[in-house]
Design an enzyme around this catalytic site. Structure first.
Site, short mmCIF file in Angstrom:
data_model
loop_
_atom_site.label_atom_id
_atom_site.label_comp_id
_atom_site.label_asym_id
_atom_site.label_seq_id
_atom_site.Cartn_x
_atom_site.Cartn_y
_atom_site.Cartn_z
N SER A 77 0.85 -1.20 0.00
CA SER A 77 0.00 0.00 0.00
C SER A 77 0.88 1.24 0.00
CB SER A 77 -0.89 0.00 1.25
OG SER A 77 -1.54 1.25 1.40
N TYR A 89 -2.05 -0.26 10.34
CA TYR A 89 -2.13 -0.79 8.97
C TYR A 89 -0.90 -0.36 8.18
CZ TYR A 89 -3.67 -1.33 4.14
OH TYR A 89 -3.75 -1.67 2.82
#
Length: 276
Positions: free
Chosen positions: A154, A167
């Site tokens: 990501s 995250y």
């Protein structure tokens, strides 16, 4: 000299043919979002695909595609991974590529409010899961002298991401794993790289259990910036780029932003006012 040039041309042609061949691929997290679209694209291109997920109904739907088989299990459970990897090899008849795509988040929360069990769940899924599957894939790929591993990471791994620190930290760990393995695998014929998308328009955002959900939204509500996101097809295309790259290249990382992205942190759901 002419003979040498002809040999070089033949080698290039062989590389082109190898990159165009049908591959035997494992995709984790293949029942929704990016993984589901990727499985569909791979099947449509004639590749043979084994995919994993927890949604048994979605598994059955995708597994109806020709050359595709699904298996239910937990990427964090070593026994499940061992069983599924054996199933994959039996179905595929070998292994050319692994896409370690399964992942989750912890919603958009202030760091001090995040329960420790959510930290454990995110790191276990995003990091341990990728580790377990990659470890088994390498035990096949290194002896055979070829293979491609792709990890779905990501942009959060490399840019500030308010209210998603855990995250982001898990994806930074994935990036570090990729970079370390690239050095370790040099000369082995095995490649590894990552695809790093920004926000992607999938059901991930409306489900508290998957990680995109936030208290300001309410379960199942639409995001006001939905149309600003990447499509899952965009990310699947990026993964396909790594899977089908020429033998002469070794892509380290692809960073994917929506077309109008300004390279900033993801928008804050509570503050974004535009409604489509």
């Amino acid at each position: 000299m002419v003979g040498r040039h002809l040999c070089c041309v033949c080698c290039l042609l062989c590389c082109a043919m190898a990159s165009a061949k049908h591959l035997r691929i494992i995709v984790t997290g293949g029942t929704s979002g990016i993984g589901k679209v990727l499985v569909q694209q791979l099947a449509a291109s004639g590749h043979r695909v084994f995919f994993t997920g927890r949604n048994k109904e979605a598994l059955q739907g995708l597994a109806s595609c020709e050359g595709v088989r699904g298996s239910s299990g937990d990427v964090t459970n070593e026994a499940d991974v061992e069983r599924q990897f054996s199933e994959a090899l039996e179905f595929l008849g070998g292994l050319d590529a692994l896409v370690a795509n399964a992942g989750c988040g912890a919603g958009r929360q202030n760091f001090e409010d995040l329960p420790a069990e959510q930290f454990d769940r995110v790191f276990s899924t995003n990091v341990r899961g990728a580790f377990l599957w990659t470890q088994r894939a390498l035990r096949v790929m290194k002896p055979q002298g070829h293979g491609q591993i792709v990890m779905t990471s990501s942009v959060a791994a490399m840019r500030p991401c308010p209210k998603a620190a855990i995250y982001a930290a898990s994806k930074a760990a994935v990036q570090a794993m990729v970079l370390s393995l690239r050095a370790e695998l040099k000369g082995s014929g095995v490649k590894i790289g990552s695809v790093n998308p920004g926000a992607v328009a999938t059901e991930w955002w409306g489900d508290e259990g998957r990680g995109g959900w936030t208290k300001e939204m309410g379960p199942g509500s639409a995001l006001p910036f939905w149309n600003d996101m990447l499509r899952p097809e965009d990310v699947a295309d990026g993964i396909m780029t790594l899977l089908t790259q020429a033998a002469s290249s070794n892509i380290e990382s692809l960073v994917l932003d929506p077309a109008d992205a300004g390279g900033v942190a993801p928008p804050d759901v509570a503050k974004r006012q535009r409604v489509d």
